[in-house]
Motif scaffolding. Structure first.
Motif, short mmCIF file in Angstrom:
data_model
loop_
_atom_site.label_atom_id
_atom_site.label_comp_id
_atom_site.label_asym_id
_atom_site.label_seq_id
_atom_site.Cartn_x
_atom_site.Cartn_y
_atom_site.Cartn_z
N PRO A 99 -50.93 -54.50 -36.23
CA PRO A 99 -51.00 -55.48 -35.51
C PRO A 99 -52.23 -55.89 -35.16
O PRO A 99 -52.99 -54.55 -34.50
CB PRO A 99 -49.70 -54.46 -34.47
N GLY A 101 -54.20 -58.13 -32.47
CA GLY A 101 -54.30 -59.19 -31.18
C GLY A 101 -55.63 -59.91 -31.36
O GLY A 101 -55.65 -60.78 -32.15
N GLY A 103 -58.93 -58.32 -31.63
CA GLY A 103 -59.82 -57.19 -32.16
C GLY A 103 -61.19 -56.82 -31.25
O GLY A 103 -62.00 -56.48 -32.20
N SER A 104 -60.77 -57.11 -30.33
CA SER A 104 -61.76 -56.22 -28.81
C SER A 104 -61.93 -55.34 -28.79
O SER A 104 -62.10 -54.29 -27.84
CB SER A 104 -61.60 -57.48 -27.77
N GLY A 105 -60.75 -54.86 -29.69
CA GLY A 105 -60.50 -52.98 -29.00
C GLY A 105 -61.83 -52.33 -29.59
O GLY A 105 -62.86 -53.06 -30.59
N SER A 164 -62.85 -56.88 -18.18
CA SER A 164 -64.00 -57.39 -18.30
C SER A 164 -63.79 -57.92 -20.22
O SER A 164 -64.29 -59.41 -20.35
CB SER A 164 -65.46 -56.76 -19.38
N SER A 165 -63.05 -58.18 -20.53
CA SER A 165 -62.59 -57.90 -22.06
C SER A 165 -61.54 -59.85 -22.23
O SER A 165 -61.13 -59.91 -22.94
CB SER A 165 -62.08 -57.59 -23.80
N THR A 170 -55.72 -59.85 -25.91
CA THR A 170 -54.56 -60.39 -26.22
C THR A 170 -53.19 -59.75 -24.64
O THR A 170 -53.94 -58.17 -24.82
CB THR A 170 -53.74 -60.32 -27.54
N SER A 179 -54.12 -50.78 -21.55
CA SER A 179 -55.71 -51.28 -21.11
C SER A 179 -55.48 -51.06 -18.82
O SER A 179 -54.76 -51.29 -18.15
CB SER A 179 -55.71 -52.33 -21.32
N ALA A 180 -56.89 -51.26 -18.94
CA ALA A 180 -57.07 -51.02 -17.28
C ALA A 180 -58.10 -52.57 -16.63
O ALA A 180 -59.08 -52.62 -17.14
CB ALA A 180 -57.64 -50.05 -16.97
N ILE A 235 -45.42 -55.15 -30.75
CA ILE A 235 -44.81 -55.60 -29.49
C ILE A 235 -44.88 -56.99 -29.46
O ILE A 235 -45.86 -57.69 -28.71
CB ILE A 235 -46.07 -55.63 -28.07
#
Ligand SMILES: Cc1cc2nc3c(=O)[nH]c(=O)nc-3n(C[C@H](O)[C@H](O)[C@H](O)COP(=O)(O)OP(=O)(O)OC[C@H]3O[C@@H](n4cnc5c(N)ncnc54)[C@H](O)[C@@H]3O)c2cc1C
Ligand SMILES: Cc1cc2nc3c(=O)[nH]c(=O)nc-3n(C[C@H](O)[C@H](O)[C@H](O)COP(=O)(O)OP(=O)(O)OC[C@H]3O[C@@H](n4cnc5c(N)ncnc54)[C@H](O)[C@@H]3O)c2cc1C
Lengths: 537, 478
Positions: A99, A101, A103-105, A164-165, A170, A179-180, A235
């Protein structure tokens, strides 16, 4: 052009990838799919800094995915899962679905290795419905956070989730990684926002995890799929709580002599029953970073200004900057010690605490007043509104474009840990000490709760010798996370585990990891979903 | 199947100590029923139901583990038992198998109190009111106050994801839980670790929260606390109808107000005991009137602003301010209402229960009207309260009661009432079983989505509990 030729050479076409593609086209003719080399390289990595270091060493995509697919709806996701399941059944090369989204992980969550099938969900990006009277929104998971927020703003609403991202991540990514956002103290983390989700599990089942109005009978599958990092299911849509867009916002800065005093002030603020939207306390060095102008130049410039500013008061000269960089990069341990020594003398205000309030006008004003009194009682120095608004204006300045420091021969990364208040200072000192020999380190405390707080360490280390850098980098993380668990903290407050922290899952969860393994066995018995994340195979 | 019962008795005695094991009728009878009205109704005409074969009172997780290993070895069904206040038959044996009831009440100690972080580590068998009093003595409060506070235990709360009367402010009990210890069916003791928040996979405590004892026995938990408030304020508003009362509450919550209590009920001034002797009979208009009862707590200036905001919104929607008195009065009697229904069930031909459903605000007033109408049409009485209000919706608590011609007819009417409630609920987009859990009763009444979620629970249970010893039959498990 030269660059792309080089890339092509590095990722010679894999035959297994081609055959996979053919099979996929056969099985799902309506699915958009690509095995173009550009796509395979682009999707080979997320923004895990360890990967950036490898790139510096010339390894752009050593283990590229076989192909990328873009399902249009959850029915196509189901078909994909069925196909992968069937493949797993007949043996041979197992199919791995990832999965994806945006790719900012930052922990390698989408890097499932050569031959995997990247399932980019960004074509499933519609806002299904907004229910202002229920304060709910239903959206597909591939929507970019910024777009979702924008749509809500048009209706006078807000989700209140501001990582910030925001512009490059996504909804599905948020949910999958717990995430926070920057206003988590008021609106909560993403797990506090979702009431129910649609997921496609690894068995191909479509499950609505809860109800629009929370509650229900039995365990909360919503809470059990949030944070599952693509290892239990896709998800595909979620219902989230929304709020009226804030009518009023107040920002202010406070100075505290020492980090510990600032932390104590936050604790008292949060335990007084007040709910600030933003709480950010910067340690001595991060304070300089936070107060300097991020607008005028790159992150690297800011950093170097800050370091050299330290040494010579204000206004860094170019040679001093170079010297500073050299110092940071060659002897981070010395720099860290130097800063510690100098810290009390440099800034009269010590550590900066930014506090923000928002919402209904009357509620905002009264809370800001009560909060102000509380902070003054805790020994804070009122710095006025300016430092608060300064932060606000620059809150998205951390760029998803990779830090320029990487090309200046340095690596940068962040480590976000958390603990209850009783352990927080131990956590701060412990992790700081563990990282200090390897990189120049600073920290801020954000995401505060009545029972504890998170600490966000940023660090810069030398990346001159590619081979050695990765070793040092890995050692840094190992030491840092070991220190975090020893101090009784969690290894991640909001970035997730991915692959880079996977080997710390036992320290993190102890034997309750068995519960997670049970979930994996239940929802993905064939192990086709993102194996490797969260330490699950 | 012949179970070597004396052998098992011996082993159980070894596990918990002979003084903490009983097969005496005094104990088995006491553990034969919980507060499920249907079973209570059945027992008044029929025979007293068979209790468990054994009741054990372990003192620690290790003893619970020992008991579960014995149960696994002989495939004996086990019920983790807290206060037995389950409204859905979750804590009572069924069928004629030899059950082991694990009564958790000996595990009732506060293990640690972290006043800096405001977190308590406490064993799960502690009764709610005792926990709260012990916390109060140190200046803290949990903020979880179900009506069954004097009976129910922490383990029961967590296992049913209980919602108390302060849930609008403090959430459900699961929202207060930072970590827990549980014994899995094979005897392994697992701890989920404590952090304010984390992003290291799913929040694993949630596998046991709400599982109603089907996956393991919860033996301890870390809970977040808050300070005992210095200020508490009350307020009340009267509306001609329920809908504007809901509107005022919904808007207040959206504005960011965090009331301690927020409930909508009938005008308490109509209560017989509260009326003047010679007051006229209530008119239909009186009867459709609804009162919004509110309480606030926190710093006094903040409370004043919250009160002001709600007052403005309520007034704009036609609410008439009734001042502090009605809400304060409700507060004073907040525990009295709870067990009022129970005596009804002793009378032979009566039937009664409490339907609790959750819905979003938009669905809520329709559900309210339809439920009331459907019940009244049959000649059954109802009292519906809007409670557990939150940003996106609230619960309806619908007490219903009626009289039938015989004990059997009363049971039939009871079942019919529930089928009716389920139909109305599903048609109106509500979720049944919003507060009390599922137990033996609600699973069959749920909508398809909810049933699918329970089917998933069954799947998980097969993995963790292959012998099927943990509370089989609950929540649709086998
Ligand atoms: C500059 C920068 C700033 C950042 N700031 C923050 C911040 O303030 N707060 C914060 O929390 N994070 C932050 N992050 C981290 C990152 O943005 C988050 O982890 C984000 O949630 C990832 O979203 P994504 O869509 O990019 O997910 P991806 O990177 O694509 O995926 C992340 C993980 O989630 C899984 N996944 C993605 N979508 C789904 C889905 N629909 N179903 C199931 N699994 C899925 C993937 O398999 C992977 O394991 C930041 C990152 C960068 C680069
Ligand atoms: C008058 C009255 C008023 C009520 N008011 C409320 C209310 O306001 N809010 C509310 O939420 N509920 C209410 N209830 C319902 C009931 O009190 C709750 O469901 C409560 O949480 C049950 O707690 P208990 O300790 O009595 O559990 P029990 O009745 O003993 O057990 C309930 C379920 O939990 C399981 N269980 C118990 N302990 C453990 C454990 N340690 N580990 C694993 N599983 C366990 C049992 O197996 C069973 O399935 C009320 C009940 C009554 C009779």
């Amino acid at each position: 052009m030269a660059g792309s030729v080089r890339i092509l050479q590095m990722t010679a076409p894999l035959t297994s990838a081609d055959s996979r593609l053919a099979e996929l086209r056969d099985a799902l003719p309506d699915l958009r799919v690509s095995n173009h080399v550009t796509d395979r390289i682009a999707y080979a990595r997320d923004l895990w800094p360890g990967g950036q270091i490898e790139k510096l060493a010339g390894k752009h995509a050593p283990e590229p995915p076989a192909c990328v697919v873009w399902p249009k709806d959850s029915a196509q996701v189901v078909e994909l899962v069925q196909w992968a399941k069937a493949k797993a059944g007949v043996g041979g090369d197992p199919v791995v679905l990832v999965p994806f989204g945006a790719g900012s992980g930052v922990c390698g969550g989408t890097m499932a290795g050569a031959g995997s099938v990247i399932v980019d969900l960004k074509e499933m990006d519609s806002v299904v419905r907004i229910e202002p009277h229920n304060n709910l929104v239903r959206a597909q998971s591939g929507i970019i956070g910024w777009h979702l927020e924008d749509r809500l703003n048009m209706e006078g609403l807000t989700l209140g989730h501001f990582p910030s991202s925001l512009m490059c991540s996504t909804l599905g990514g948020y949910l999958a990684t717990r995430s926070a956002g920057q206003c988590s103290s008021l609106y909560g983390k993403i797990e506090d926002m979702a009431t129910t989700m649609e997921v496609v599990t690894g068995t191909g089942e479509v499950l609505e995890t809860g109800r629009d109005m929370g509650g229900g009978v039995g365990p909360s599958w919503t809470q059990l799929f949030i944070g599952s990092e693509g290892a239990l299911g896709f998800i595909t849509a979620a219902t989230l709580k929304v709020h009226p867009a804030p009518a009023h916002r107040m920002m202010r800065g406070y100075g505290f002599g020492r980090v510990s005093a600032g932390c104590e002030a936050i604790r008292r603020l949060m335990q007084a029953g007040l709910r600030p939207a933003v709480v950010r306390l910067y340690d001595e060095f991060d304070t300089v970073m936070a107060r300097s102008s991020a607008e005028k130049g790159s992150e690297a410039d800011t950093l170097l200004d800050a370091i050299s500013g330290r040494v010579k008061g204000s206004g860094a000269m170019p040679w001093l900057k170079r010297k500073a960089l050299q110092m940071v990069l060659t002897r981070p341990d010395v720099t860290n010690r130097l800063i510690e020594e100098l810290a009390p003398r440099i800034s009269a205000d010590g550590c900066l605490l930014v506090v923000g309030w928002e919402g209904d006008k009357r509620l905002t004003e009264v809370q800001a007043r009560l909060g102000h009194d509380e902070l003054m009682r805790s020994g804070g120095k009122d710095l006025g509104e300016e430092p608060g608004w300064h932060w606000f204006k620059n809150r998205y300045a951390v760029s998803y474009k990779q830090s320029k420091l990487f090309t200046s021969g340095a690596f940068v990364d962040t480590m976000e840990v958390a603990a209850t208040w009783d352990r927080l200072m131990d956590l701060y000192e412990g992790v700081r000490k563990a990282i200090a020999p390897f990189a120049f380190v600073m920290a801020h405390f954000s995401h505060a709760y009545p029972e504890g707080c998170s600490i966000y360490f940023s660090f810069v280390g030398p990346a001159t010798d590619p081979g050695q850098t990765r070793q040092q980098y890995d050692r840094l993380w190992r030491r840092g996370l070991t220190a975090a668990t020893r101090a009784g903290g969690t290894i991640s407050h909001h970035h997730g585990v991915g692959r880079s922290k996977a080997h710390f899952m036992t320290e993190e969860h102890g034997n309750s990891l068995r519960l997670l393994q049970t979930l994996k066995a239940t929802f993905d018995p064939a192990s086709i979903l993102n194996p490797g994340v969260l330490g699950l195979s | 199947m012949s179970v070597p019962q004396s052998e098992i008795t011996g082993q159980l005695a070894e596990a918990v100590g002979p003084e903490n094991l009983s097969s005496s009728p005094v104990d088995t009878i006491a553990h034969a029923l919980d507060f499920w009205p249907r079973a209570l109704m059945k027992s008044r005409s029929g025979p007293w139901p068979r209790g468990p074969k054994w009741v054990v009172w372990p003192g620690a997780a290790a003893e619970v583990a020992h008991v579960l290993r014995i149960a696994s070895a002989y495939a004996l069904p086990v019920i983790p038992y807290g206060g037995g206040s389950s409204m859905v038959g979750g804590a009572s044996p069924r069928g004629d198998r030899p059950w082991i009831v694990i009564n958790c009440k000996r595990m009732c100690n506060i293990l640690d109190m972290d006043e800096v972080s405001m977190v308590v580590h406490v064993q799960a068998g502690i009764v709610g009111v005792e926990l709260e009093e012990r916390l109060n003595a140190r200046g803290f409060s949990l903020g979880h106050v179900p009506t069954s506070m004097t009976t129910a235990t922490l383990g029961g709360w967590l296992s049913t994801q209980s919602a108390g009367m302060l849930s609008s402010r403090y959430g459900r009990v699961g929202d207060l839980c930072l970590g827990l210890t549980a014994v899995l069916p094979d005897g392994q003791v697992v701890h989920t670790r404590v952090a304010p928040r984390r992003a290291t996979g799913p929040e694993l405590a949630h596998l046991l929260i709400g599982a109603e004892g089907t996956l393991g026995v919860i033996t301890a938990a870390h809970l977040r606390l808050h300070r005992l408030p210095l200020h508490r304020r009350f307020d009340s508003f009267c509306f001609e109808q329920v809908a504007p009362a809901m509107g005022a509450l919904r808007q207040s919550l959206a504005a960011g107000v965090r009331p301690l209590v927020a409930r909508i009920q009938r005008d308490p001034r109509l209560r017989r005991s509260d009326r003047e002797q010679d007051a006229p009979e209530p008119t239909p208009a009186d009867l459709s009137r609804r009162v919004l009862l509110l309480a606030y707590e926190g710093p006094v200036e903040l409370v004043e602003v919250e009160q002001e905001i709600v007052r403005d919104l309520a007034t704009a929607l036609g609410g008439e301010g009734l001042g502090q008195a009605p809400a304060r009065r409700w507060w004073g009697q907040r525990f009295a209402a709870g067990f009022r229904m129970t005596p009804l069930l002793v009378q032979d031909h009566l039937f009664a229960d409490y339907v609790e459903l959750g819905a979003t605000w938009q669905a809520l007033s329709g559900l309210y009207d339809n439920l009331e109408e459907a019940f009244e049409k049959r000649g059954w009485r109802t009292r519906i309260t809007v409670e557990h209000a939150r940003l996106e919706g609230a619960s309806l608590g619908c007490a219903f009661w009626g009289e039938a011609d015989s004990a059997e007819a009363a049971l039939e009417a009871y079942d019919e009432a529930w089928r009716l409630a389920a139909r109305v609920c599903h048609a109106g987009g509500g979720g049944l079983g919003h507060v009390y859990g599922g137990g033996q009763h609600r699973a069959a009444l749920l909508d398809d989505n909810a049933k699918q979620r329970l089917a998933v629970l069954t799947e998980v249970k097969r993995k963790l509990d292959p012998a099927g010893i943990m509370n089989p039959g609950i929540l649709g498990t086998e």
